[in-house]
Motif scaffolding. Structure first.
Motif, PDB file in Angstrom:
ATOM      1  N   ARG A  76       0.835  -1.205   0.000  1.00  0.00           N
ATOM      2  CA  ARG A  76       0.000   0.000   0.000  1.00  0.00           C
ATOM      3  C   ARG A  76       0.867   1.251   0.000  1.00  0.00           C
ATOM      4  O   ARG A  76       1.988   1.256   0.515  1.00  0.00           O
ATOM      5  CB  ARG A  76      -0.919   0.017   1.222  1.00  0.00           C
ATOM      6  N   GLY A  77       0.339   2.337  -0.550  1.00  0.00           N
ATOM      7  CA  GLY A  77       1.040   3.602  -0.536  1.00  0.00           C
ATOM      8  C   GLY A  77       0.929   4.267   0.824  1.00  0.00           C
ATOM      9  O   GLY A  77       0.258   3.770   1.742  1.00  0.00           O
ATOM     10  N   LEU A  78       1.579   5.410   0.958  1.00  0.00           N
ATOM     11  CA  LEU A  78       1.542   6.158   2.210  1.00  0.00           C
ATOM     12  C   LEU A  78       0.201   6.868   2.366  1.00  0.00           C
ATOM     13  O   LEU A  78      -0.436   7.251   1.386  1.00  0.00           O
ATOM     14  CB  LEU A  78       2.674   7.182   2.247  1.00  0.00           C
ATOM     15  N   SER A  79      -0.219   7.077   3.607  1.00  0.00           N
ATOM     16  CA  SER A  79      -1.497   7.731   3.878  1.00  0.00           C
ATOM     17  C   SER A  79      -1.416   9.243   3.704  1.00  0.00           C
ATOM     18  O   SER A  79      -2.432   9.935   3.695  1.00  0.00           O
ATOM     19  CB  SER A  79      -1.951   7.417   5.308  1.00  0.00           C
ATOM     20  N   GLY A  80      -0.225   9.791   3.583  1.00  0.00           N
ATOM     21  CA  GLY A  80      -0.013  11.218   3.377  1.00  0.00           C
ATOM     22  C   GLY A  80       1.300  11.437   2.667  1.00  0.00           C
ATOM     23  O   GLY A  80       1.886  10.488   2.133  1.00  0.00           O
TER      24      GLY A  80
END
Length: 536
Positions: free
Chosen positions: A55-59
């Motif tokens: 998953r990518g970063l949340s920010g």
């Protein structure tokens, strides 16, 4: 009677069997920090990747990195360099505030083994990386640094600079050893391994057998887009990112993608790279190209680490190489010469010998960085380079005229010829520049001459000719940037080149130089006299 407290190993085992992977990661890190050992570090890496889940970063990177969280570290490291060396500097400084972690240690070691930035302008990046290298506790990372240091060539500026970095921390690295690993901890690690395998098996879709068969069919016949479409349907059902990527990129062959679709395509390639590349991921540079869901263009990592060489060798023959059309980089021999490379059409800076390259029936484009006496013979030989249409090579000036009039050159659609001009004797430059007079007689639609004054830094001038359908020539003269003494040499080369070009009466002439000293004035004056368009 008071309840007996649970041991740390028992807690790890319980968390692993219960699928509580964040708890497992925290427990492994606690154990590693108490007594660093490479086997603990190996599991930190594996479990960390599982927790990240692709998953990518949340920010944005900098915001997420402000609060140390072991669950996102793997993703942070994977994306730390995505904005280049300048943006990476504060990111490295941010990691200094994080607790020690073997994933950081190994990431740092990998950068020294395969340097991502080698210019003098990137040295502030390495200055900020050094504090992270000094605190390495993972024995495997320390060994990687020692191997990298042993392979550095101090005659190469950036390798001398990195060698000095590592020499300063050598005593500290030599002291890094594996701690003790108890029998109970080894048993807990075995349970973690089993749980990871079980999770991986459980994650396979019901139609995984179908997808494996379909994947094999695609790799056996990469040109079959119908097979790719069928595979995409099965992978989409299973939630595998390759399914969506195949579907998007097949759609792109039929119509332009929308901005949202283009953004999603890039996101898939960035976040799912490890799943898309499998074992190839660890040996390839970041800039890979995917087409219709599979890798088509790639460059091998370069470095002196024996670990990297071994990793590259181990990928030779892997089925996922079957779709690669262009491969760049030394260390490719075992890969390039394997039968699995059925799509390969283009090579750059290969370790494969010229005679073997000449015998590749599907090779259409080649970049060769070293001059060789073999070129003249091969350029005249029947059956050599039968499909070659694009060639970028270095030739000895003494061979250039005969090479340019060879049967091979007559078949090419695009050619770049690089010649090294040494010393201050103008006769060599004059002889090389006289080759421009051959251009009208040559059949190559697009031809570039590069006159190189410094091979290591590529300080050079270039003369790019494009022939239109009527046979008229458009010419672009350019230079690279360089120091003042070399500007004096290149100025002379450019003036000689402009004199030769003026006799060809081109339809258009552009002069795009990067000269920064007073040597530019004579070049610009002569360009104006010839009615050229000045750029730069």
């Amino acid at each position: 009677m008071p309840k007996k407290s649970e041991s740390k190993e028992a807690s790890l085992t319980k968390a692993a069997t219960g699928g509580e992977w964040r708890t497992v990661l925290a427990g492994l890190l606690d154990a590693w920090r108490a007594a660093p050992h490479r086997e603990l570090a190996d599991r930190v890496v594996s479990v960390g990747a599982k927790v990240a889940g692709g998953r990518g970063l949340s920010g944005d990177w900098d915001t997420v990195a402000k609060k140390p969280d072991a669950a996102v570290l793997s993703t942070l490291l994977d994306t730390l360099l995505d904005k280049g060396s300048v943006k990476a500097r504060p990111r490295l400084e941010a990691l200094e505030d994080w607790p020690t972690d073997p994933r950081i240690d190994r990431w740092v070691a990998d950068r020294y083994a395969d340097p991502p930035f080698t210019s003098t302008g990137a040295r502030p990046f390495w200055t900020r990386l050094a504090p992270l290298a000094r605190r390495i506790l993972d024995a495997r990372a320390a060994e990687s640094l020692a191997k990298a240091r042993a392979g550095y060539d101090r005659s190469i500026a950036h390798e001398e600079f990195l060698a000095a970095h590592l020499d300063r921390i050598r005593p500290r690295l030599d002291a890094v050893k594996d701690g003790a690993l108890s029998a109970d901890t080894r048993e807990a690690l075995a349970v973690i391994d089993a749980a990871l395998r079980a999770d991986a098996e459980a994650a396979k879709p019901a139609r995984s057998a179908d997808s494996a068969t379909l994947l094999a069919q695609v790799l056996a016949k990469p040109e079959d887009d119908e097979a790719r479409a069928v595979l995409a349907d099965v992978l989409l059902e299973a939630g595998h990112p390759r399914g969506e990527l195949i579907a998007l990129q097949l759609e792109a062959t039929r119509r332009p993608l929308t901005p949202a679709e283009v953004k999603r395509e890039r996101q898939l390639i960035k976040t799912a790279r490890a799943e898309l590349l499998g074992p190839l991921d660890g040996v390839l540079k970041p800039d890979c190209t995917f087409s219709r869901g599979f890798l088509t263009r790639a460059a091998l990592k370069q470095g002196n680490s024996r670990a990297l060489e071994s990793a590259i060798e181990k990928t030779a023959g892997h089925p996922l190489w079957a779709t690669v059309e262009h491969l760049e980089g030394k260390g490719d021999y075992d890969i390039t010469t394997h039968d699995v490379m059925r799509s390969l059409r283009s090579l750059a800076h290969s370790d494969v010998g010229l005679e073997a390259l000449a015998g590749m029936p599907k090779l259409e484009a080649l970049v060769e960085g070293s001059a060789s006496d073999e070129w003249l013979e091969l350029a005249r030989a029947k059956g050599a380079f039968v499909q070659l249409r694009e060639l970028d090579l270095q030739v000895y000036p003494r061979q250039a005229r005969e090479f340019l009039t060879s049967p091979l050159v007559a078949r090419l659609e695009r050619l770049q010829v690089r010649m090294s001009l040494s010393g201050h004797d103008p006769s060599g430059a004059e002889s090389s520049m006289s080759l421009l007079a051959l251009v009208p007689k040559l059949k190559v639609p697009e031809l570039t001459f590069r006159m190189v004054r410094h091979d290591g830094k590529d300080w050079s001038s270039g003369y790019h000719f494009v022939r239109d359908a009527s046979g008229r020539l458009s010419v672009r003269v350019f230079t690279t940037s360089m120091n003042e003494p070399h500007e004096a040499l290149v100025q002379g080369d450019v003036l000689r080149g402009l004199d030769q070009i003026s006799r060809l009466e081109p339809a258009s002439l552009v002069v795009a130089h990067q000269l920064r000293t007073g040597h530019r004035r004579a070049v610009e004056q002569r360009a104006r006299e010839l009615g050229a368009t000045l750029e730069g």
